[in-house]
Design an enzyme around this catalytic site. Structure first.
Site, PDB file in Angstrom:
ATOM      1  N   GLY A  97       0.827  -1.144   0.000  1.00 12.14           N
ATOM      2  CA  GLY A  97       0.222  -0.023   0.071  1.00 12.14           C
ATOM      3  C   GLY A  97       0.723   1.055  -0.017  1.00 12.14           C
ATOM      4  N   CYS A  98       0.099   2.277   0.310  1.00 17.01           N
ATOM      5  CA  CYS A  98       0.699   3.575  -0.141  1.00 17.01           C
ATOM      6  C   CYS A  98       1.967   3.967   0.706  1.00 17.01           C
ATOM      7  CB  CYS A  98      -0.211   4.746  -0.200  1.00 17.01           C
ATOM      8  SG  CYS A  98      -1.101   4.636  -1.877  1.00 17.01           S
ATOM      9  N   GLY A  99       1.623   3.652   2.230  1.00 15.47           N
ATOM     10  CA  GLY A  99       2.140   3.974   3.327  1.00 15.47           C
ATOM     11  C   GLY A  99       3.621   3.259   3.490  1.00 15.47           C
ATOM     12  N   ARG A 163       5.024   1.386  -5.076  1.00 13.05           N
ATOM     13  CA  ARG A 163       6.036   2.176  -5.688  1.00 13.05           C
ATOM     14  C   ARG A 163       7.498   2.015  -4.939  1.00 13.05           C
ATOM     15  NH1 ARG A 163       3.228   4.492  -1.992  1.00 13.05           N
ATOM     16  NH2 ARG A 163       4.166   6.008  -0.639  1.00 13.05           N
ATOM     17  N   ARG A 193       3.200   9.013  -5.238  1.00 16.77           N
ATOM     18  CA  ARG A 193       3.800  10.119  -4.301  1.00 16.77           C
ATOM     19  C   ARG A 193       5.225   9.724  -3.749  1.00 16.77           C
ATOM     20  NH1 ARG A 193       0.100   8.071  -0.568  1.00 16.77           N
ATOM     21  NH2 ARG A 193       1.022   7.598   1.609  1.00 16.77           N
TER      22      ARG A 193
END
Length: 268
Positions: A97-99, A163, A193
């Site tokens: 996930g993003c975090g 990412r 991001r």
């Protein structure tokens, strides 16, 4: 990397059953010198590159020569490293996930990036265009892309559900395929991001510039300011936001901005 699943497509009241492409997500349990180190949720390709890049970014190895052996069996990776004490950390997942979950961060021990690399706006734009051509992303909408570039063009462009996983794979690819490459002569581009884990990985590797079409975070900026990392965000067409170390972008107007900006860019 793509599987097909049956789903119901709804559009303006119409319902249709279709086969939908879905990106794969698989666990990879990592054992270092016999001890469970972490479980990563990743895309299944380039596992050796991922593991090499991740261990390097986590400062468990200083280069691939410190991996004495590496075996992949199913969803398990077993590595023998020459400095196993560096890998004795609490177990934690590396999520897609993003975090994500980063290592303990002691900002006082962050090393400075030693590089005089500068890039032009055209180079930044071309890098973003290159990583935005992913057919897997167009088909599934489920992956991030990270590219590692040198002045003459791309070194590699990697896709992964996370990412930070993709950045680990890009770093690992360079370590394994381009052992003489200086990361100080490279820059990274990503579709997601720039959070603290992304900034930390670039800083540890010595990558002086990261370009993104997304946002950044306050901790990423703090890390970047301390280490010399240039963060460029919201790069879309001819627009971009330059957060740190603007001297790494070749624009004549920046000299005028540095004297008038409320931020203390003069110190860079």
């Amino acid at each position: 990397m793509i599987k097909e699943y049956t789903c119901l497509k709804l559009d303006a009241g119409e319902v249709e059953e279709q086969l939908c492409p879905v990106v794969e997500e698989v666990p990879l349990s990592i054992f270092i010198n016999g001890r469970h180190f972490a479980t990563a949720m990743t895309s299944p390709e380039m596992r050796s590159e991922f593991l090499t890049g991740h261990l390097f970014a986590e400062r468990i190895i200083s280069g691939p020569q410190e991996i004495e052996s590496l075996e992949m069996e199913g969803n398990v990776a077993r590595a023998i490293v020459s400095q196993p004490m560096r890998a004795i950390v609490p177990r934690r997942p590396i999520v897609s996930g993003c975090g994500g979950i980063a290592s303990f961060l002691d900002e006082s021990k962050l090393a400075g990036i030693k590089s005089d690399l500068k890039i032009s706006m055209n180079q930044a734009q071309e890098a973003m265009e290159a990583i935005s051509r992913s057919e897997i992303h167009r088909a599934t909408g489920g992956v991030h892309c990270v590219g590692l570039f040198e002045e003459k063009g791309p070194i590699c462009i990697i896709e992964d559900i996370g990412r930070h996983n993709a950045l680990d794979k890009a770093i690992g690819y360079a370590l394994l395929q381009r052992p003489d490459l200086s990361f100080g002569r490279t820059f990274a581009a990503c579709t997601g991001r720039v959070s603290s884990d992304m900034a930390l990985k670039c800083s540890v590797a010595g990558i002086p510039i990261i370009v993104s079409r997304g946002a950044t975070t306050s901790l990423a900026i703090s890390i970047a300011e301390r280490t010399g990392l240039c963060i460029i965000g919201f790069l879309r067409g001819k627009r971009m936001s330059l957060y740190t170390h603007p001297h790494r972008l070749q624009i004549s107007q920046l000299r005028e901005l540095s004297s008038s900006s409320p931020r203390s860019w003069q110190s860079y």
